[in-house]
Design a protein around this motif. Structure first.
Motif, PDB file in Angstrom:
ATOM      1  N   TYR A  88       1.061  -1.264  -0.190  1.00 47.24           N
ATOM      2  CA  TYR A  88      -0.031  -0.013  -0.031  1.00 47.24           C
ATOM      3  C   TYR A  88       0.997   1.464   0.010  1.00 47.24           C
ATOM      4  CZ  TYR A  88       1.451   0.063   4.765  1.00 47.24           C
ATOM      5  OH  TYR A  88       2.142   0.098   6.083  1.00 47.24           O
ATOM      6  N   ASP A  89       0.264   2.474  -0.201  1.00 43.64           N
ATOM      7  CA  ASP A  89       1.118   3.703  -0.320  1.00 43.64           C
ATOM      8  C   ASP A  89       0.248   4.587  -0.062  1.00 43.64           C
ATOM      9  OD1 ASP A  89       2.643   5.766  -0.878  1.00 43.64           O
ATOM     10  OD2 ASP A  89       3.561   4.591  -2.625  1.00 43.64           O
ATOM     11  N   ASP A  90       0.860   5.338   1.170  1.00 42.82           N
ATOM     12  CA  ASP A  90       0.033   6.671   1.756  1.00 42.82           C
ATOM     13  C   ASP A  90       0.305   7.763   0.745  1.00 42.82           C
ATOM     14  OD1 ASP A  90      -0.726   5.468   3.940  1.00 42.82           O
ATOM     15  OD2 ASP A  90       0.913   6.248   5.030  1.00 42.82           O
ATOM     16  N   HIS A  91       1.227   7.819   0.028  1.00 42.32           N
ATOM     17  CA  HIS A  91       1.382   8.871  -0.847  1.00 42.32           C
ATOM     18  C   HIS A  91       0.371   8.860  -2.237  1.00 42.32           C
ATOM     19  CE1 HIS A  91       3.222  12.001  -3.634  1.00 42.32           C
ATOM     20  NE2 HIS A  91       3.161  10.552  -4.506  1.00 42.32           N
ATOM     21  N   LEU A  92       0.031   7.727  -2.730  1.00 37.41           N
ATOM     22  CA  LEU A  92      -0.874   7.600  -3.953  1.00 37.41           C
ATOM     23  C   LEU A  92      -2.183   7.760  -3.299  1.00 37.41           C
ATOM     24  CD1 LEU A  92       0.111   4.074  -5.520  1.00 37.41           C
ATOM     25  CD2 LEU A  92       0.783   6.440  -5.900  1.00 37.41           C
ATOM     26  N   HIS A  93      -2.590   7.540  -2.014  1.00 38.96           N
ATOM     27  CA  HIS A  93      -3.984   8.152  -1.534  1.00 38.96           C
ATOM     28  C   HIS A  93      -3.951   9.721  -1.386  1.00 38.96           C
ATOM     29  CE1 HIS A  93      -7.473   7.251   0.628  1.00 38.96           C
ATOM     30  NE2 HIS A  93      -7.184   8.628   1.390  1.00 38.96           N
ATOM     31  N   TRP A  94      -2.814  10.267  -0.888  1.00 38.71           N
ATOM     32  CA  TRP A  94      -2.790  11.758  -0.738  1.00 38.71           C
ATOM     33  C   TRP A  94      -2.874  12.414  -2.370  1.00 38.71           C
ATOM     34  CZ3 TRP A  94       0.940  14.722  -3.216  1.00 38.71           C
ATOM     35  CH2 TRP A  94       1.070  16.194  -2.867  1.00 38.71           C
ATOM     36  N   LEU A  95      -2.179  11.511  -3.386  1.00 38.23           N
ATOM     37  CA  LEU A  95      -2.028  12.366  -4.497  1.00 38.23           C
ATOM     38  C   LEU A  95      -3.284  12.127  -5.581  1.00 38.23           C
ATOM     39  CD1 LEU A  95      -0.097  13.163  -6.872  1.00 38.23           C
ATOM     40  CD2 LEU A  95       0.233  11.022  -7.623  1.00 38.23           C
ATOM     41  N   ILE A  96      -4.314  11.056  -4.994  1.00 38.34           N
ATOM     42  CA  ILE A  96      -5.497  10.736  -5.927  1.00 38.34           C
ATOM     43  C   ILE A  96      -6.416  11.693  -5.084  1.00 38.34           C
ATOM     44  CG2 ILE A  96      -7.500   9.259  -5.957  1.00 38.34           C
ATOM     45  CD1 ILE A  96      -5.347   6.952  -6.155  1.00 38.34           C
ATOM     46  N   ARG A  97      -6.140  12.180  -3.608  1.00 41.02           N
ATOM     47  CA  ARG A  97      -7.211  12.853  -2.979  1.00 41.02           C
ATOM     48  C   ARG A  97      -6.909  14.613  -3.608  1.00 41.02           C
ATOM     49  NH1 ARG A  97      -7.192  13.547   2.902  1.00 41.02           N
ATOM     50  NH2 ARG A  97      -8.826  14.962   2.606  1.00 41.02           N
ATOM     51  N   GLN A  98      -5.524  14.865  -4.029  1.00 41.14           N
ATOM     52  CA  GLN A  98      -5.336  16.272  -4.715  1.00 41.14           C
ATOM     53  C   GLN A  98      -5.787  16.288  -6.000  1.00 41.14           C
ATOM     54  OE1 GLN A  98      -3.707  18.487  -3.070  1.00 41.14           O
ATOM     55  NE2 GLN A  98      -3.969  17.113  -1.291  1.00 41.14           N
ATOM     56  N   TYR A  99      -5.935  15.021  -6.756  1.00 38.63           N
ATOM     57  CA  TYR A  99      -6.479  15.201  -8.050  1.00 38.63           C
ATOM     58  C   TYR A  99      -8.047  15.462  -7.896  1.00 38.63           C
ATOM     59  CZ  TYR A  99      -9.474  12.607 -11.442  1.00 38.63           C
ATOM     60  OH  TYR A  99     -10.426  12.263 -12.236  1.00 38.63           O
ATOM     61  N   GLU A 100      -8.697  14.808  -6.815  1.00 37.60           N
ATOM     62  CA  GLU A 100     -10.204  14.859  -6.732  1.00 37.60           C
ATOM     63  C   GLU A 100     -10.656  16.370  -6.268  1.00 37.60           C
ATOM     64  OE1 GLU A 100     -12.228  11.422  -4.867  1.00 37.60           O
ATOM     65  OE2 GLU A 100     -10.550  11.461  -3.788  1.00 37.60           O
ATOM     66  N   GLN A 101      -9.629  17.061  -5.664  1.00 43.50           N
ATOM     67  CA  GLN A 101      -9.875  18.367  -4.877  1.00 43.50           C
ATOM     68  C   GLN A 101      -9.580  19.457  -6.029  1.00 43.50           C
ATOM     69  OE1 GLN A 101      -7.524  18.641  -1.657  1.00 43.50           O
ATOM     70  NE2 GLN A 101      -8.806  16.951  -0.389  1.00 43.50           N
ATOM     71  N   ASN A 102      -8.316  19.360  -6.809  1.00 40.91           N
ATOM     72  CA  ASN A 102      -7.994  20.240  -7.727  1.00 40.91           C
ATOM     73  C   ASN A 102      -7.127  19.718  -9.161  1.00 40.91           C
ATOM     74  OD1 ASN A 102      -7.652  22.576  -9.188  1.00 40.91           O
ATOM     75  ND2 ASN A 102      -6.785  23.828  -7.444  1.00 40.91           N
ATOM     76  N   PRO A 103      -7.690  19.245  -9.804  1.00 38.11           N
ATOM     77  CA  PRO A 103      -6.921  18.266 -10.758  1.00 38.11           C
ATOM     78  C   PRO A 103      -5.987  19.186 -11.516  1.00 38.11           C
ATOM     79  CG  PRO A 103      -9.379  18.378 -11.499  1.00 38.11           C
ATOM     80  CD  PRO A 103      -9.114  18.982 -10.037  1.00 38.11           C
ATOM     81  N   SER A 104      -6.319  20.250 -11.763  1.00 43.41           N
ATOM     82  CA  SER A 104      -5.164  21.290 -12.543  1.00 43.41           C
ATOM     83  C   SER A 104      -4.153  21.570 -11.738  1.00 43.41           C
ATOM     84  CB  SER A 104      -6.102  22.554 -12.886  1.00 43.41           C
ATOM     85  OG  SER A 104      -6.342  23.420 -11.671  1.00 43.41           O
ATOM     86  N   THR A 105      -3.815  21.345 -10.403  1.00 41.42           N
ATOM     87  CA  THR A 105      -2.664  21.837  -9.895  1.00 41.42           C
ATOM     88  C   THR A 105      -1.716  20.548  -9.397  1.00 41.42           C
ATOM     89  OG1 THR A 105      -3.706  21.741  -7.770  1.00 41.42           O
ATOM     90  CG2 THR A 105      -3.811  23.967  -9.233  1.00 41.42           C
ATOM     91  N   ILE A 106      -2.251  19.478  -9.862  1.00 41.85           N
ATOM     92  CA  ILE A 106      -1.490  18.033  -9.388  1.00 41.85           C
ATOM     93  C   ILE A 106       0.069  18.255  -9.879  1.00 41.85           C
ATOM     94  CG2 ILE A 106      -0.947  15.524  -9.763  1.00 41.85           C
ATOM     95  CD1 ILE A 106      -3.452  16.303  -8.161  1.00 41.85           C
ATOM     96  N   ALA A 107       0.948  17.965  -8.996  1.00 42.65           N
ATOM     97  CA  ALA A 107       2.622  18.465  -9.206  1.00 42.65           C
ATOM     98  C   ALA A 107       3.088  16.980  -9.202  1.00 42.65           C
ATOM     99  CB  ALA A 107       3.087  19.167  -8.197  1.00 42.65           C
ATOM    100  N   SER A 108       3.108  16.107 -10.443  1.00 43.69           N
ATOM    101  CA  SER A 108       3.505  14.838 -10.819  1.00 43.69           C
ATOM    102  C   SER A 108       4.908  14.969 -10.647  1.00 43.69           C
ATOM    103  CB  SER A 108       3.034  14.253 -11.795  1.00 43.69           C
ATOM    104  OG  SER A 108       1.527  14.271 -11.547  1.00 43.69           O
ATOM    105  N   THR A 109       5.643  13.955 -10.296  1.00 39.88           N
ATOM    106  CA  THR A 109       7.193  13.858 -10.352  1.00 39.88           C
ATOM    107  C   THR A 109       7.428  13.923 -11.749  1.00 39.88           C
ATOM    108  OG1 THR A 109       7.219  12.731  -8.533  1.00 39.88           O
ATOM    109  CG2 THR A 109       9.114  12.581  -9.782  1.00 39.88           C
ATOM    110  N   THR A 110       8.535  14.760 -12.489  1.00 40.86           N
ATOM    111  CA  THR A 110       8.833  14.602 -13.732  1.00 40.86           C
ATOM    112  C   THR A 110       9.656  13.210 -14.009  1.00 40.86           C
ATOM    113  OG1 THR A 110       9.687  16.947 -13.460  1.00 40.86           O
ATOM    114  CG2 THR A 110      10.631  15.677 -15.051  1.00 40.86           C
ATOM    115  N   PRO A 111       9.027  12.729 -14.989  1.00 37.59           N
ATOM    116  CA  PRO A 111       9.547  11.119 -15.147  1.00 37.59           C
ATOM    117  C   PRO A 111      10.932  11.120 -15.765  1.00 37.59           C
ATOM    118  CG  PRO A 111       7.946  12.233 -16.947  1.00 37.59           C
ATOM    119  CD  PRO A 111       8.013  13.167 -15.777  1.00 37.59           C
ATOM    120  N   LEU A 112      11.640  10.071 -15.250  1.00 33.87           N
ATOM    121  CA  LEU A 112      12.764   9.693 -15.993  1.00 33.87           C
ATOM    122  C   LEU A 112      12.662   9.069 -17.204  1.00 33.87           C
ATOM    123  CD1 LEU A 112      15.001   8.557 -12.896  1.00 33.87           C
ATOM    124  CD2 LEU A 112      14.800  10.839 -13.782  1.00 33.87           C
TER     125      LEU A 112
END
Length: 851
Positions: free
Chosen positions: A801-825
């Motif tokens: 499991y991953d707390d960070h994923l739960h937090w990230l999805i909640r951010q998406y739900e609250q304001n999807p335009s401000t999601i700060a995803s990690t720059t991919p390698l």
């Protein structure tokens, strides 16, 4: 009074002197007098060189007569990324000199709009309806009879190939022409009977130079190159244009013909080809009146030179199939020949600071499509990249040198194929990316106009175990499709034959032999749909080939040791050899992804199905085959497939002093100077997810299930992806998070999946059904696979499991335009490891820019 008399006499003699110094326009010796002491260069366009003033004076005696003008880059910049290579061809232009009073204009008529009719008023109506272009205006300095003299220097002293624009477009700085540091270059300014050539030294100055420019220019604020201008006599009227057929590949020209009856298409399309005629038109096989001759750059070193000559000469096989004997010839460019001379079709060897694309381009007559000059540019560092790949696959630098010979043999085989590929572009042919699946054998190879990747096979190694075999890495010789295409473009039909009907028969016979044509628009976009049309793939089935390639990759990684580099080489440089081994599956992953939501099709014409083979115009890939593709792709996301072997991680230290790598040739990292063990897995996993979740592919999945309920839909694919990444969901007590390399890779893939789904769900450019499906998948992950906040929460019965994923999805739900995803390698650059990307746009339009 005396003062007034002297003033009048002074004025009188001054006027007389002026008239003597500048005789009237009727003077029969004015040009001779004006050019006295200058160097005269007689030819197609005679010119004079004024050494004292550094000027070129052009003598014009051909008014209202069309000729061909085109610029080229005689000496380049040396950066593949900027694209300003030695020998780069500019755009050709039909131009003519027109006089108006004391001025001469260089005018380009508009051949994109015509009226093919004998009615002059109808033709004039079209001419007057569309704009033309005036490239230059000249003041007449002297004249004699019907000849005038103009100063051509300002026209020549321009950035004719658009170098400053290319530098700006690649974000390498803002540059402009500096006339004080530009001049004529006389050694390559010559007049021939059918063409006149000028060369200039052009200097651009600017600021804020980018990294690419700093890498190749001694003083990056000052960029000096040689640009060439060619004025060429146009071919006579003996060439017969040939119609284009979309079922077989040819580049060419097209235009609006306003004399066309309303019931017929107004756009006329013709192919581009060299002029080739039989000495004996009645013979089935005949020598040519004038063979097509290609010249190899003598600056190419051996054994590469011989390989290029052999590969180029393959095309004679195709011309023999078209009924010509010895009509395609290959020679070494004579020492006294100018490579810019229009009379020489040239294969040129070009050096750059990094590996890069090769080009196959042509200068054509825009009126008819006749190819006047073919020009191939081959990058010298490409062979080193092919050798590097062979090094990773079979290299073993110890007492045995046999592998070195095998690696060089494979590299030279690739160069033969590359030479044939690029020359094919100059003969008029575009890419045919479906050819690698056709041709009657496991690995197809029906055309050199496909982008091939090496065929690496696994053979039994006896007591030493299985080994990789490169003996059949590349095809040798021209492909079956290539012969049909040359027949279409160049075959000469008997007198009285209906050419259109004969050409249609050729295409139908080609289809009956199991060969078709699909090109860049069908293969290059990541979201393209055809399951058999890809770049750098192999095999008649993309899924089976992915499985086979993954086995080759597994063996290559397990055999990877320090012996992949010679003794005395810094150990850190092993990474450059490791990169193409780890990413060995990259192109076959893309190929297999196109099976999902894929659609097979041909460039069919109405009537093909009744007169030719039963080929469907359009058909969706069967559901079972799509499911097989999904299963194969999901296996590339497992820790077993993504983990870097521990033995390799122990071999790659930080870079030593003065051995800084090209950033494109190594994996990106988040660990500073040390090798990042998570960098390669993240790059490879992100690649697979990007292909799987391509918005266009996802949209097709939603559409195909609507049209046919038996087909897999987007929900099915996303559910399978979630289960493969997270595992079956369930409830249980909170576990202890697993540790170790494989567990961390699994968590990384889970995070990447969430980030990709958020991008799909939040993008306004994505289809609504796809956004909805991505949103539902995120809610499934949140509900079943991540930590929930509060008491009595449900967890999956595994430990990832991953707390960070739960937090990230909640951010998406609250304001999807401000999601700060990690720059991919992202993965290191792959292309061009095999192909010749002609610089189409850079690409590749058919004229040869393979990008």
């Amino acid at each position: 009074m005396k003062k007034q008399l002297f003033a009048l006499l002074y004025l009188y003699f001054g006027v007389c002197y002026s008239l003597i110094a500048q005789p009237s326009t009727g003077s029969s010796d004015r040009i001779a007098a004006f050019t006295a002491g200058m160097e005269r260069n007689p030819g197609f366009l005679t010119f004079y060189w004024d050494a004292k003033k550094g000027k070129v004076w052009l003598e014009i005696d051909k008014f209202d007569t069309e000729l061909l003008y085109y610029p080229t880059l005689a000496q380049g910049v040396g950066s593949n990324d900027i694209g300003l290579d030695r020998g780069r061809l500019g755009q050709e232009h039909i131009v003519q000199f027109q006089r108006s009073g004391n001025k001469v204009l260089l005018i380009e008529p508009n051949y994109a709009y015509r009226a093919i009719t004998s009615d002059p008023l109808e033709r004039r109506a079209v001419v007057e309806s569309f704009a033309k272009s005036v490239h230059a205006g000249f003041e007449i300095a002297a004249e004699e009879g019907n000849r005038v003299l103009v100063d051509l220097t300002p026209f020549l002293m321009q950035d004719a190939v658009g170098a400053a624009q290319a530098i700006a477009q690649t974000k390498q700085g803002n540059y402009k022409l500096d006339p004080t540091r530009s001049a004529m270059y006389l050694p390559r300014s010559k007049a021939f009977p059918q063409n006149t050539e000028f060369e200039t030294i052009i200097t651009l100055t600017g600021d804020s130079p980018g990294a690419y420019l700093r890498e190749v220019v001694p003083t990056a604020s000052v960029v000096t190159m040689h640009q060439h201008h060619s004025f060429v006599q146009l071919p006579d009227a003996g060439y017969k244009p040939r119609l284009f057929d979309p079922r077989i590949g040819y580049g060419g020209m097209e235009f609006f013909d306003y004399a066309t009856p309303v019931s017929q298409p107004i756009t006329k399309r013709y192919i581009s080809r060299h002029r080739l005629e039989k000495k004996d038109p009645s013979a089935a096989v005949s020598e040519a009146v004038k063979p097509i001759v290609y010249y190899i750059d003598p600056g190419t070193p051996e054994p590469i030179r011989s390989a290029l000559m052999e590969g180029t000469a393959w095309w004679n096989q195709a011309f023999e199939a078209a009924g010509f004997r010895n009509a395609f010839q290959v020679k070494l460019l004579p020492p006294d020949a100018d490579p810019m001379d229009v009379r020489y079709n040239l294969v040129q060897w070009v050096h750059r600071s990094t590996r890069g694309w090769s080009y196959g381009a042509s200068i054509i007559d825009p009126r008819t499509g006749e190819i006047i000059k073919g020009k191939v540019t081959l990058g010298s560092l490409r062979v080193r990249q092919d050798f590097l790949i062979a090094q990773g696959l079979i290299g073993k630098f110890d007492s045995d040198s046999s592998q070195v010979n095998a690696m060089m043999t494979m590299s030279l085989d690739r160069l033969r194929q590359l030479a044939a590929h690029e020359v094919g572009h100059t003969l008029g042919l575009p890419h045919n990316y479906i050819a690698s699946t056709q041709g009657g054998s496991t690995f197809g190879r029906a055309s050199v106009m496909d982008y091939p990747t090496m065929v690496a096979k696994i053979r039994s190694g006896g007591q030493s175990g299985p080994a990789i075999d490169l003996s059949d890495a590349y095809a040798k010789g021209i492909g079956a499709y290539d012969k049909w295409s040359i027949r279409y473009g160049y075959e000469q039909f008997p007198n009285g034959a209906n050419e259109k009907q004969e050409l249609d028969k050729l295409v139908q016979q080609m289809h009956a032999a199991g060969l078709t044509f699909l090109t860049d628009q069908d293969a290059r976009p990541e979201g393209s749909a055809h399951p058999l049309t890809h770049l750098w793939d192999n095999g008649s089935n993309a899924i089976d080939e992915l499985k086979r390639v993954m086995e080759v990759r597994r063996l290559a990684l397990s055999n990877f040791t320090e012996k992949k580099i010679p003794a005395g080489t810094p150990m850190a440089t092993l990474e450059e050899v490791f990169v193409p081994m780890y990413m060995f599956h990259r192109y076959q992953v893309e190929a297999a992804a196109k099976v999902l939501g894929g659609q097979s099709y041909t460039n069919a014409l109405r009537g093909d199905r009744s007169t030719g083979p039963d080929q469907p115009v359009l058909a969706t890939v069967p559901a079972a085959e799509q499911k097989r593709a999904l299963d194969a792709l999901l296996l590339t996301l497992t820790p077993d497939a993504l983990a870097v072997p521990a033995s390799v991680l122990a071999l790659i230290p930080p870079r030593p002093f003065r051995y800084n790598p090209n950033p494109r040739e190594v994996f990106k990292r988040r660990t500073g100077i040390t090798f990042d063990p998570m960098g390669p897995p993240e790059a490879a996993a992100g690649m697979t997810l990007r292909f799987l979740l391509n918005p266009e592919r996802c949209t097709r999945l939603t559409r195909q299930s609507v049209a046919n309920g038996q087909m897999p839909d987007l929900e099915t694919v996303l559910t399978s992806l979630i289960v493969a990444t997270y595992g079956p969901s369930g409830k249980g007590s909170e576990p202890t998070k697993a540790k170790g390399y494989d567990a961390e890779i699994r968590r990384m893939v889970q995070r990447k999946l969430v980030e990709h789904l958020i991008q799909l769900a939040a993008s306004r450019d994505v289809d609504g059904a796809v956004r909805s499906g991505a949103h539902n998948a995120l809610m499934t992950i949140k509900g079943n696979y991540t930590r929930k906040w509060g008491a009595n929460t449900a967890f999956r019965n595994t430990d990832e499991y991953d707390d960070h994923l739960h937090w990230l999805i909640r951010q998406y739900e609250q304001n999807p335009s401000t999601i700060a995803s990690t720059t991919p390698l992202t993965p290191p650059e792959g292309a061009p490891i095999d192909p010749g990307q002609e610089w189409l746009a850079p690409d590749c339009d058919w004229t040869g820019f393979d990008r």
